[in-house]
Design a protein around this motif. Structure first.
Motif, short mmCIF file in Angstrom:
data_model
loop_
_atom_site.label_atom_id
_atom_site.label_comp_id
_atom_site.label_asym_id
_atom_site.label_seq_id
_atom_site.Cartn_x
_atom_site.Cartn_y
_atom_site.Cartn_z
N SER A 83 56.25 51.62 5.76
CA SER A 83 55.07 52.25 5.17
C SER A 83 54.50 51.36 4.07
CB SER A 83 55.40 53.63 4.61
OG SER A 83 54.24 54.21 4.05
N LEU A 115 49.64 48.48 16.93
CA LEU A 115 50.66 48.99 16.03
C LEU A 115 51.82 48.02 15.88
CD1 LEU A 115 50.68 52.71 17.23
CD2 LEU A 115 49.52 51.75 15.22
N THR A 148 45.28 56.10 12.99
CA THR A 148 46.27 55.85 11.93
C THR A 148 45.59 55.44 10.64
OG1 THR A 148 46.53 53.54 12.66
CG2 THR A 148 48.05 55.17 13.60
N GLU A 162 39.02 59.90 14.90
CA GLU A 162 40.29 59.98 15.62
C GLU A 162 40.14 60.71 16.95
OE1 GLU A 162 44.74 61.96 15.05
OE2 GLU A 162 43.42 61.71 13.31
N ASP A 186 55.42 55.34 16.28
CA ASP A 186 55.38 54.13 15.45
C ASP A 186 56.29 54.31 14.25
OD1 ASP A 186 54.49 51.60 14.53
OD2 ASP A 186 53.12 52.60 13.15
N VAL A 213 51.23 56.69 18.76
CA VAL A 213 51.06 56.70 17.31
C VAL A 213 52.23 57.40 16.63
CG1 VAL A 213 49.65 57.65 15.44
CG2 VAL A 213 48.55 56.51 17.39
#
Length: 356
Positions: free
Chosen positions: A128, A316, A250, A286, A124, A121
């Motif tokens: 945005s 992702l 995320t 999470e 990545d 994560v």
């Protein structure tokens, strides 16, 4: 073939074709189940399976038979052998493209899965989309974003729930805890799909299941088909948990930004409730997803450790392509949606009424 007459919860109407294979499949689905041509899959363009409109719609048509089905289509198509053979062929092209996109991943010991997921994560570096929506998006662009996401959010949680009977022990318990929240803990009005339906309505968009299929492009279908691919194959049970973990890990910050974007555009707490709910819920999910669910699976089935990381990385990677598609279109001053001949675009809206 008894089917629901309530379009909120029943099957969607069949979409328009996007090429020779989806066109032939749509023609067949309107008839009683029968054998498809054995060479039908050979007509798919193998050059770009991730963004090929014909391939992605073909997969979506096949997968939806396992969800709510299609309006006017016989339920027996779900397990028709030649249709499953076509689906398997298309899946092979799609999965190979996703694995090539992700590339090799480092080997990780079972006990290192939560940290490795955090590393995936953190690494990545996608554009945005949430940041753009929060700061700069017009109402028209946010409505486009919601149109894309309606394909997933109006059945949110369902693709990942396929894996429940394939699990036991701590991973199953953790998944049930997460999915219970997604389904509103048994209360219809709190189901995330219902909250999103409300958001669509406040945006002046069609709220019916499958209403926007004809205008979303292949990459949007691919983000959904990836979940179905993972969820419907027992061999990929590790990947579907990794995929869900990546989504949960995320989610909080982007959803805060989506809610703030709507507030900037003048919408009230009813319109933002879907996003605000995810900020709180996914902050809790999470840790459950990474430690209890994926970590628990790795302890019980250590051979699936690599699949867990692949699922997270794939989620992702494909979402990066999705975000890039939207941002590139908007940067060029064009719509991110398809406008096929005869396909309906998102409904026009009275801006003052929508924000009220």
């Amino acid at each position: 073939m008894p089917q629901s007459t309530d379009r909120r919860y029943g099957p969607a109407p069949l979409p328009q074709p996007r090429g020779p294979v989806s066109g032939a499949l749509l023609t067949a689905l309107r008839q009683a189940p029968h054998d498809l041509p054995a060479d039908l899959g050979d007509r798919l363009d193998p050059e770009d399976p991730l963004t090929g409109e014909d391939l992605q719609l073909t997969l979506f048509l096949c997968y939806e038979l396992h969800y709510r089905g299609w309006e006017g289509v016989g339920d027996d198509w779900e397990w028709q052998p030649s249709l499953l053979a076509l689906r398997a062929y298309a899946e092979g092209l799609f999965e190979a493209a996703v694995r090539a996109l992700v590339g090799p991943l480092p080997a990780v010991l079972p006990g290192g899965v939560p940290a490795a997921l955090a590393g995936v994560v953190a690494a990545d570096d996608g554009p945005s989309l949430a940041g753009y929506l929060q700061r700069r998006a017009t109402l028209a662009q946010f409505r486009e974003f919601a149109t894309h996401r309606s394909v997933y959010h109006l059945r949110e949680a369902d693709p990942h729930t396929w894996v429940l009977p394939r699990l036991g022990g701590p991973a199953k318990a953790a998944l049930v805890e997460i999915q219970s929240d997604e389904y509103g803990n048994g209360r219809l009005e709190r189901m995330h799909a219902e909250l999103f339906r409300t958001t669509l309505g406040r945006l002046g968009l069609d709220t019916l299941y499958g209403a926007h299929l004809d205008v979303v492009p292949a990459i949007t279908l691919a983000t959904n088909n990836l979940m179905s691919l993972f969820g419907l194959h027992r061999r990929l049970r590790g990947a579907v948990l990794g995929h869900l973990a990546a989504y949960e890990m995320t989610s909080s910050l982007p959803n805060r930004r989506y809610g703030n974007a709507l507030r900037r555009l003048g919408f009230d707490e009813v319109a933002t409730r879907f996003y605000d709910e995810h900020v709180e819920a996914d902050a809790v999910h999470e840790q459950i997803a990474a430690v209890d669910m994926c970590g628990g699976l790795a302890r019980v089935e250590p051979a699936l450790t690599g699949d867990v990381l692949f699922g997270a990385a794939a989620a992702l990677a494909v979402d990066r392509l999705f975000a890039a598609h939207l941002l590139d279109a908007w940067s060029a001053g064009r719509t991110s949606l398809r406008t096929p001949s005869g396909a309906g675009a998102p409904a026009t809206v009275d801006l003052s009424a929508a924000a009220a």
